[in-house]
Scaffold this active site. Structure first.
Site, PDB file in Angstrom:
ATOM      1  N   SER A 153      33.090  45.312  36.131  1.00 18.96           N
ATOM      2  CA  SER A 153      33.834  45.601  34.896  1.00 18.96           C
ATOM      3  C   SER A 153      33.667  47.047  34.435  1.00 18.96           C
ATOM      4  O   SER A 153      33.589  47.323  33.245  1.00 18.96           O
ATOM      5  CB  SER A 153      33.438  44.618  33.791  1.00 18.96           C
ATOM      6  OG  SER A 153      33.759  43.297  34.180  1.00 18.96           O
ATOM      7  N   GLU A 191      26.289  45.527  42.477  1.00 18.98           N
ATOM      8  CA  GLU A 191      27.286  44.832  41.661  1.00 18.98           C
ATOM      9  C   GLU A 191      26.693  43.530  41.142  1.00 18.98           C
ATOM     10  O   GLU A 191      26.655  42.528  41.875  1.00 18.98           O
ATOM     11  CB  GLU A 191      28.520  44.507  42.505  1.00 18.98           C
ATOM     12  CG  GLU A 191      29.194  45.714  43.097  1.00 18.98           C
ATOM     13  CD  GLU A 191      30.654  45.416  43.389  1.00 18.98           C
ATOM     14  OE1 GLU A 191      31.495  46.052  42.762  1.00 18.98           O
ATOM     15  OE2 GLU A 191      30.948  44.542  44.203  1.00 18.98           O
ATOM     16  N   LYS A 242      41.118  44.053  46.178  1.00 18.55           N
ATOM     17  CA  LYS A 242      40.980  42.601  46.451  1.00 18.55           C
ATOM     18  C   LYS A 242      42.304  42.050  46.993  1.00 18.55           C
ATOM     19  O   LYS A 242      43.015  42.764  47.687  1.00 18.55           O
ATOM     20  CB  LYS A 242      40.519  41.859  45.204  1.00 18.55           C
ATOM     21  CG  LYS A 242      39.332  42.524  44.513  1.00 18.55           C
ATOM     22  CD  LYS A 242      38.678  41.631  43.530  1.00 18.55           C
ATOM     23  CE  LYS A 242      37.617  42.413  42.771  1.00 18.55           C
ATOM     24  NZ  LYS A 242      36.724  41.563  42.010  1.00 18.55           N
ATOM     25  N   GLU A 292      32.188  38.155  46.491  1.00 14.35           N
ATOM     26  CA  GLU A 292      33.240  37.154  46.716  1.00 14.35           C
ATOM     27  C   GLU A 292      33.249  36.702  48.173  1.00 14.35           C
ATOM     28  O   GLU A 292      33.516  35.530  48.468  1.00 14.35           O
ATOM     29  CB  GLU A 292      34.605  37.733  46.293  1.00 14.35           C
ATOM     30  CG  GLU A 292      34.676  37.852  44.771  1.00 14.35           C
ATOM     31  CD  GLU A 292      35.590  38.956  44.254  1.00 14.35           C
ATOM     32  OE1 GLU A 292      36.428  39.478  45.013  1.00 14.35           O
ATOM     33  OE2 GLU A 292      35.444  39.297  43.062  1.00 14.35           O
ATOM     34  N   GLY A 352      34.559  41.233  37.240  1.00 12.77           N
ATOM     35  CA  GLY A 352      35.784  40.607  36.745  1.00 12.77           C
ATOM     36  C   GLY A 352      35.597  39.797  35.477  1.00 12.77           C
ATOM     37  O   GLY A 352      36.478  39.023  35.097  1.00 12.77           O
ATOM     38  N   HIS A 387      30.610  42.027  49.830  1.00 16.69           N
ATOM     39  CA  HIS A 387      31.046  41.787  48.446  1.00 16.69           C
ATOM     40  C   HIS A 387      30.674  40.354  48.055  1.00 16.69           C
ATOM     41  O   HIS A 387      30.742  39.433  48.869  1.00 16.69           O
ATOM     42  CB  HIS A 387      32.560  42.008  48.333  1.00 16.69           C
ATOM     43  CG  HIS A 387      33.018  42.071  46.911  1.00 16.69           C
ATOM     44  ND1 HIS A 387      33.171  40.939  46.140  1.00 16.69           N
ATOM     45  CD2 HIS A 387      33.317  43.129  46.116  1.00 16.69           C
ATOM     46  CE1 HIS A 387      33.559  41.311  44.933  1.00 16.69           C
ATOM     47  NE2 HIS A 387      33.644  42.634  44.885  1.00 16.69           N
ATOM     48  N   ASN A 419      38.638  48.702  44.706  1.00 10.48           N
ATOM     49  CA  ASN A 419      38.680  47.489  45.529  1.00 10.48           C
ATOM     50  C   ASN A 419      39.838  46.655  45.006  1.00 10.48           C
ATOM     51  O   ASN A 419      39.726  46.022  43.964  1.00 10.48           O
ATOM     52  CB  ASN A 419      37.347  46.731  45.395  1.00 10.48           C
ATOM     53  CG  ASN A 419      37.376  45.382  46.096  1.00 10.48           C
ATOM     54  OD1 ASN A 419      38.242  45.132  46.932  1.00 10.48           O
ATOM     55  ND2 ASN A 419      36.426  44.511  45.756  1.00 10.48           N
TER      56      ASN A 419
HETATM   57  C1  PEP Z   1      34.497  44.425  42.349  1.00  3.82           C
HETATM   58  O1  PEP Z   1      35.125  43.453  42.712  1.00  3.82           O
HETATM   59  O2  PEP Z   1      33.901  45.092  43.199  1.00  3.82           O
HETATM   60  C2  PEP Z   1      34.475  44.751  40.937  1.00  3.82           C
HETATM   61  C3  PEP Z   1      33.569  45.572  40.511  1.00  3.82           C
HETATM   62  O3  PEP Z   1      35.428  44.157  40.144  1.00  3.82           O
HETATM   63  P1  PEP Z   1      35.720  44.458  38.578  1.00  3.82           P
HETATM   64  O4  PEP Z   1      35.697  45.953  38.413  1.00  3.82           O
HETATM   65  O5  PEP Z   1      37.061  43.878  38.335  1.00  3.82           O
HETATM   66  O6  PEP Z   1      34.631  43.801  37.813  1.00  3.82           O
END
Ligand code: PEP
Length: 251
Positions: free
Chosen positions: A214, A168, A11, A98, A174, A96, A9
């Site tokens: 992460s 998630e 972003k 966000e 992040g 997601h 992803n």
């Molecule tokens: C994500 O945004 O779906 C995500 C898992 O980000 P990160 O791996 O940077 O934590």
């Protein structure tokens, strides 16, 4: 049989030129390799058509990171599921955290998006997960249950089977914090049990449930070796070919 998947992803990162370079680099790195998982890259809308044309989409499928909750018409700035599909994308990331928190995407809005995605032959990667306060209050199970019931448990079993679910935990996205393999396995098994209660064991057993938050080259193997964790949705570590490949290699 459910699939193992590593999905990136991106972003809101990468210009078109940078994105093409990343996609082509990944394509070259994976060429001729025998892979034990499917690979997907989720890119901003503007990259989709160029990226899909520049890579072997039989090896790396392309996903949008969002689509509109309306079919077409006077919705300035929006991109419909049909438009996404016309680029060569196969998947769309929906729900997601966000999008939920910064853009006010409610259960109802997401329900519309999922239905429009499916109607346009896109496979939704539907994200769910609790925030830190909910985890601290041990409410993660009720949160993911409400998210599934609110946006996707209205689907027929046939349509639900086209979804990929991504768990998630928002506190891990992040932040460099990761759910432990035990924490992740526990809630993935719970999510699968909810799917089994709603659609039966066969549908549940065939549903791919990804972990996101992460995930990186160091922790991927520990996470993916659990029976209910079928791969990862990867943010930061999907932005460099070597980092992303190392996660794919965890399978
Ligand atoms: C994500 O945004 O779906 C995500 C898992 O980000 P990160 O791996 O940077 O934590």
């Amino acid at each position: 049989m459910r699939k193992n998947i590593v999905a990136g992803n991106w972003k809101m990162n990468k210009t078109l030129q940078e994105g093409l370079e990343l996609a082509k680099g990944l394509d070259a790195a994976l060429k001729g390799k025998s892979l034990n998982c499917d690979v997907i890259i989720g890119t901003p809308f503007i990259h989709l058509a160029s990226v899909a044309a520049a890579i072997d989409t039989k090896v790396i499928a392309v996903a949008a990171e969002n689509c509109a909750d309306k079919e077409s018409g006077a919705y300035t700035g929006e991109v419909s599921a049909a438009m996404v599909k016309s680029t060569g994308a196969e998947y769309v990331i929906l729900g997601h955290s966000e999008r939920r928190s910064y853009y006010g995407e409610t259960y109802e809005i997401l329900k519309e998006k999922v239905q429009l995605a499916l109607a346009n032959n896109l496979k939704p990667i539907f994200c769910i997960g609790e925030v830190k306060e909910e985890r601290e209050a041990n409410k993660q199970n009720e949160v993911v249950k409400a998210q599934l019931e609110g946006s996707v448990f209205n689907l027929s079993a046939e349509d639900f089977s086209k979804l990929v679910i991504a768990y998630e935990p928002v506190w891990a996205i992040g932040t460099g914090l990761t759910a432990t393999p035990e924490q992740a396995q526990e809630i993935h098994a719970f999510i699968r049990s909810l799917i089994a209660d709603k659609y039966g064991k066969e549908v549940a057993d065939n549903t791919t449930i990804l972990y996101g938050g992460s995930c990186n080259a160091k922790n991927a193997k520990g996470l993916f070796s659990n029976p209910d964790i079928d791969g990862g949705l990867i943010g930061g570590a999907s932005l460099k070919v070597d980092d992303f490949c190392a996660i794919i290699d965890a399978f």
